[in-house]
Write a protein that holds these residues in place. Structure first.
Motif, PDB file in Angstrom:
ATOM      1  N   MET A   1       1.114  -0.755  -0.111  1.00  0.00           N
ATOM      2  CA  MET A   1      -0.360  -0.002   0.227  1.00  0.00           C
ATOM      3  C   MET A   1       1.180   1.984  -0.344  1.00  0.00           C
ATOM      4  O   MET A   1       0.814   2.525   0.501  1.00  0.00           O
ATOM      5  CB  MET A   1      -1.374   0.236   1.445  1.00  0.00           C
ATOM      6  N   GLN A  21      -6.660  -3.541  10.142  1.00  0.00           N
ATOM      7  CA  GLN A  21      -7.750  -1.898  10.569  1.00  0.00           C
ATOM      8  C   GLN A  21      -7.095  -0.996  11.552  1.00  0.00           C
ATOM      9  O   GLN A  21      -6.894   0.091  10.887  1.00  0.00           O
ATOM     10  CB  GLN A  21      -9.706  -2.049  11.201  1.00  0.00           C
ATOM     11  N   LEU A  24      -3.595   0.155   9.764  1.00  0.00           N
ATOM     12  CA  LEU A  24      -3.956   0.963   9.386  1.00  0.00           C
ATOM     13  C   LEU A  24      -4.248   2.272   9.325  1.00  0.00           C
ATOM     14  O   LEU A  24      -3.548   3.222   8.865  1.00  0.00           O
ATOM     15  CB  LEU A  24      -4.850   0.699   7.787  1.00  0.00           C
ATOM     16  N   ASP A  25      -4.616   2.258  10.862  1.00  0.00           N
ATOM     17  CA  ASP A  25      -5.280   3.739  11.493  1.00  0.00           C
ATOM     18  C   ASP A  25      -4.161   4.216  12.019  1.00  0.00           C
ATOM     19  O   ASP A  25      -3.920   5.700  12.429  1.00  0.00           O
ATOM     20  CB  ASP A  25      -6.477   3.252  12.447  1.00  0.00           C
ATOM     21  N   GLU A  28      -2.517   6.039   9.374  1.00  0.00           N
ATOM     22  CA  GLU A  28      -2.681   7.260   8.251  1.00  0.00           C
ATOM     23  C   GLU A  28      -2.294   8.322  10.402  1.00  0.00           C
ATOM     24  O   GLU A  28      -2.445   9.667   9.216  1.00  0.00           O
ATOM     25  CB  GLU A  28      -3.633   7.302   8.290  1.00  0.00           C
TER      26      GLU A  28
END
Length: 320
Positions: A1, A21, A24-25, A28
């Protein structure tokens, strides 16, 4: 990614590998921030702490006694597994169970044979009971079928009997109708024959009168000169071939024409067949003027012999 491998490892370490998840949080939220230099040592310390917790849980698990069976608190019976405990609950209605550390010893070969024999005997008893129940149900079904068949046959017999009785009544009505038609035909023929005879007689008298007038001879039937005419004696019976009758019966007035040779019994049958006799099975006839009651011995006499020709008015009552 598109993320660096170090940042990916940092995110997994920071989130303790709880899921994609969460990682990823973290990426970011910290993509513009510099990575801390001690993130690897902090992750190792967290891993060590987690490993210590796992070790303590394992030790506690070792100290906790293992569940070897299921005990019924109501009756104290011990069962090898939950299936047996549920079977016991279904049969006894008990619903209070607990885990037990009591180990159920495995069955010996002799106990296994005894238990198998008991189960076999129980299964045989159940099969015998089921066969007995099926046989009883089959007998009951057969009896019900026989009863239904008897009811059906009885209904069919009743219907056939009713149909036969109806056919018999129709035959009797048809026979009575034919008899009346026969009597009416005979009466009509008698009337025609009587009319023909009367016409012949009148023509013969007219021809004889005309011949006597032409020849100057006395008229037929005239009395000789010097002698008083004599009245002919009234005949005992009429020469008419039919009788016009009017009968006042219990069921109403009956009117009809019968041959002069018909009997008083024939008149009674005609009145009863037309329904004018009411509920009487036999009638007694009489005349009003002159007053005369006909007896049972006169039933066989003809209407001409009884003086009921060419016409008569009668009264009919229920014969005593």
């Amino acid at each position: 990614m598109g993320f660096d491998q170090d940042r990916v490892d940092w995110a997994l370490s920071a989130t303790k590998s709880t899921g994609l998840q969460a990682a990823l949080d973290h990426l970011e939220a910290n993509q513009d921030k510099p990575m801390p230099e001690d993130w690897r040592t902090a992750g190792a310390a967290d891993g060590a702490g987690s490993a210590g917790d796992d070790a303590q849980a394992a030790q506690a698990k070792v100290r906790t006694p293992l569940t070897q069976s299921i005990r019924c608190r109501e009756c104290g019976k011990v069962f090898r597994d939950m299936d047996l405990a549920m079977y016991h609950a279904d049969k006894s209605g008990h619903d209070d169970f607990e885990e037990s550390a009591e180990e159920i010893k495995p069955l010996t070969e002799e106990e296994k044979k005894e238990r198998l024999a008991e189960r076999t005997s129980c299964a045989d008893a159940v099969r015998a009971k089921m066969q007995e129940k099926r046989a009883k149900q089959a007998t009951q079904d057969a009896e019900e079928r026989r009863a239904n068949e008897m009811i059906r046959r009885k209904a069919g017999q009743d219907a056939n009997q009713a149909r036969k009785e109806l056919e018999q009544k129709e035959r009797l009505k048809d026979a009575e109708r034919k008899r009346r038609e026969k009597l009416e035909d005979a009466a009509a023929k008698a009337r025609v024959k009587a009319q023909i005879e009367e016409d012949k007689r009148r023509r013969a008298e007219k021809a004889a009168r005309e011949k006597a007038l032409r020849e100057g001879a006395p008229l037929p039937g005239a009395a000789p000169q010097g002698t008083a005419p004599t009245m002919p004696a009234a005949p005992k019976t009429s020469s008419a071939k039919e009788a016009r009758l009017r009968v006042r019966a219990p069921g109403g007035q009956w009117m009809g024409v019968l041959p002069s040779e018909a009997t008083l019994a024939d008149l009674q049958a005609a009145v009863l067949s037309d329904g004018k006799g009411g509920d009487a099975s036999a009638l007694q006839f009489s005349t009003t003027f002159p007053r005369r009651t006909f007896t049972a011995d006169e039933q066989a006499k003809t209407l001409a012999e009884l003086g009921l020709v060419p016409n008569a008015a009668l009264e009919a009552s229920k014969a005593g």
